[in-house]
Design an enzyme around this catalytic site. Structure first.
Site, PDB file in Angstrom:
ATOM      1  N   LYS A 168       0.388  -1.025  -0.227  1.00 43.05           N
ATOM      2  CA  LYS A 168       0.039   0.278  -0.546  1.00 43.05           C
ATOM      3  C   LYS A 168       0.630   1.284  -0.181  1.00 43.05           C
ATOM      4  CE  LYS A 168      -3.780  -2.252   1.641  1.00 43.05           C
ATOM      5  NZ  LYS A 168      -5.043  -1.946   3.522  1.00 43.05           N
ATOM      6  N   TYR A 223     -12.589  -2.303  -2.922  1.00 43.54           N
ATOM      7  CA  TYR A 223     -12.780  -2.109  -1.998  1.00 43.54           C
ATOM      8  C   TYR A 223     -14.377  -2.297  -1.764  1.00 43.54           C
ATOM      9  CZ  TYR A 223      -8.227  -2.268   0.308  1.00 43.54           C
ATOM     10  OH  TYR A 223      -7.120  -2.409   0.872  1.00 43.54           O
ATOM     11  N   ASN A 261      -1.981  -0.084   6.792  1.00 38.96           N
ATOM     12  CA  ASN A 261      -1.575  -0.845   7.770  1.00 38.96           C
ATOM     13  C   ASN A 261      -0.474  -1.977   6.584  1.00 38.96           C
ATOM     14  OD1 ASN A 261      -3.248  -1.484   6.111  1.00 38.96           O
ATOM     15  ND2 ASN A 261      -4.717  -2.337   7.669  1.00 38.96           N
ATOM     16  N   HIS A 273      -2.129  -5.260   1.088  1.00 35.36           N
ATOM     17  CA  HIS A 273      -3.386  -5.787   1.091  1.00 35.36           C
ATOM     18  C   HIS A 273      -3.327  -7.668   1.371  1.00 35.36           C
ATOM     19  CE1 HIS A 273      -7.208  -6.742  -0.269  1.00 35.36           C
ATOM     20  NE2 HIS A 273      -6.834  -7.910  -1.174  1.00 35.36           N
ATOM     21  N   GLU A 277     -10.384 -11.164  -7.266  1.00 32.80           N
ATOM     22  CA  GLU A 277      -8.869  -9.628  -7.488  1.00 32.80           C
ATOM     23  C   GLU A 277      -8.065  -9.997  -8.275  1.00 32.80           C
ATOM     24  OE1 GLU A 277      -7.907  -9.780  -3.502  1.00 32.80           O
ATOM     25  OE2 GLU A 277     -10.081  -9.280  -2.097  1.00 32.80           O
TER      26      GLU A 277
HETATM   27  P1  RTP Z   1      -6.850  -5.431   3.525  1.00 32.20           P
HETATM   28  O1  RTP Z   1      -8.730  -5.997   3.089  1.00 32.20           O
HETATM   29  O2  RTP Z   1      -7.133  -4.262   2.801  1.00 32.20           O
HETATM   30  O3  RTP Z   1      -6.198  -6.669   3.545  1.00 32.20           O
HETATM   31  O4  RTP Z   1      -7.324  -5.093   5.253  1.00 32.20           O
HETATM   32  P2  RTP Z   1      -8.180  -6.578   6.197  1.00 32.20           P
HETATM   33  O5  RTP Z   1      -8.709  -7.595   5.406  1.00 32.20           O
HETATM   34  O6  RTP Z   1      -6.862  -6.542   7.279  1.00 32.20           O
HETATM   35  O7  RTP Z   1      -9.451  -5.495   6.459  1.00 32.20           O
HETATM   36  P3  RTP Z   1     -11.408  -5.002   5.999  1.00 32.20           P
HETATM   37  O8  RTP Z   1     -11.641  -4.606   7.466  1.00 32.20           O
HETATM   38  O9  RTP Z   1     -11.000  -5.488   4.959  1.00 32.20           O
HETATM   39  O10 RTP Z   1     -10.982  -3.207   6.021  1.00 32.20           O
HETATM   40  C1  RTP Z   1      -9.726  -3.086   4.526  1.00 32.20           C
HETATM   41  C2  RTP Z   1      -8.610  -1.954   4.546  1.00 32.20           C
HETATM   42  O11 RTP Z   1      -9.365  -0.865   4.676  1.00 32.20           O
HETATM   43  C3  RTP Z   1      -9.127   0.029   5.844  1.00 32.20           C
HETATM   44  N1  RTP Z   1      -9.436   0.160   7.352  1.00 32.20           N
HETATM   45  N2  RTP Z   1      -9.495   1.592   8.160  1.00 32.20           N
HETATM   46  N3  RTP Z   1      -9.855   3.442  10.052  1.00 32.20           N
HETATM   47  C4  RTP Z   1     -10.409   1.860  10.100  1.00 32.20           C
HETATM   48  O12 RTP Z   1     -11.115   1.768  11.454  1.00 32.20           O
HETATM   49  C5  RTP Z   1     -10.312   0.847   8.884  1.00 32.20           C
HETATM   50  N4  RTP Z   1     -10.322   0.035   8.841  1.00 32.20           N
HETATM   51  C6  RTP Z   1      -9.683  -0.880   8.039  1.00 32.20           C
HETATM   52  C7  RTP Z   1      -6.906  -0.511   6.674  1.00 32.20           C
HETATM   53  O13 RTP Z   1      -6.648  -0.069   5.450  1.00 32.20           O
HETATM   54  C8  RTP Z   1      -8.024  -1.814   5.666  1.00 32.20           C
HETATM   55  O14 RTP Z   1      -6.670  -2.511   5.582  1.00 32.20           O
HETATM   56 MG    MG Z   2     -10.128  -6.586   3.754  1.00 33.19          MG
END
Ligand code: RTP
Ligand code: MG
Length: 140
Positions: free
Chosen positions: A11, A51, A114, A117, A128
């Site tokens: 990212k 997303y 973070n 992804h 994807e």
């Molecule tokens: P990713 O899809 O990017 O691999 O991350 P993930 O599954 O661990 O988390 P996800 O719940 O799918 O969230 C996607 C991305 O959104 C951002 N995020 N921001 N501000 C917040 O509370 C928040 N929560 C999530 C993060 O960049 C997250 O990886």
């Molecule tokens: Mg995710």
């Protein structure tokens, strides 16, 4: 266990800090192989589509802003159990909750910035990967 493929993205917070090589080493050390990789700048439309599952979430606009704020590196990783293994190496979404030795524990700045992804299921991985790569760009 089956050989799988998964989509990974380094990212903007990580490309900005020149961490692509260091993050790639964590992935290779976990026996994940790069079978495709390219550096791109996502358009707003691409980030919104990618997303789309989060479009009702409070952080959606901020997430799209962030993902378009700089270059990303999109990658196809291949290996035994690649989807789950990549999620393991990535660590928890919020680096405060991530295990020692994970990419997010060692590099992520906060819950949004973070660093990586990873696809969350084999089904989403296929969607994807097809979103970013033509079959001819993936060389196993
Ligand atoms: P990713 O899809 O990017 O691999 O991350 P993930 O599954 O661990 O988390 P996800 O719940 O799918 O969230 C996607 C991305 O959104 C951002 N995020 N921001 N501000 C917040 O509370 C928040 N929560 C999530 C993060 O960049 C997250 O990886
Ligand atoms: Mg995710």
């Amino acid at each position: 266990m089956a050989v799988e493929r998964t989509l990974s993205i380094i990212k903007p917070d990580a490309t900005a800090r020149n961490l692509t090589g260091k993050i790639n080493a964590y992935l290779e050390d976990a026996d994940l192989r790069f079978v495709a990789q390219k550096r791109v700048r996502l358009t707003r439309e691409q980030a919104e589509t990618f997303y789309g599952v989060h479009k009702e979430r409070s952080f959606f606009n901020e997430l799209v802003e962030y993902m378009t704020s700089g270059p990303v590196v999109v990658q196809v990783l291949e290996g035994e159990n690649a989807v789950a293994k990549n999620r393991e190496v990535m660590g928890a979404t919020n680096p405060a909750n991530a295990d020692e030795g994970t990419i997010r524990k060692d590099f992520a700045l906060n819950v949004q910035e973070n660093s990586v992804h990873g696809s969350d299921s084999a089904e989403n991985a296929a969607i994807e990967i097809a979103y970013f790569f033509a079959g001819t760009e993936i060389v196993g």
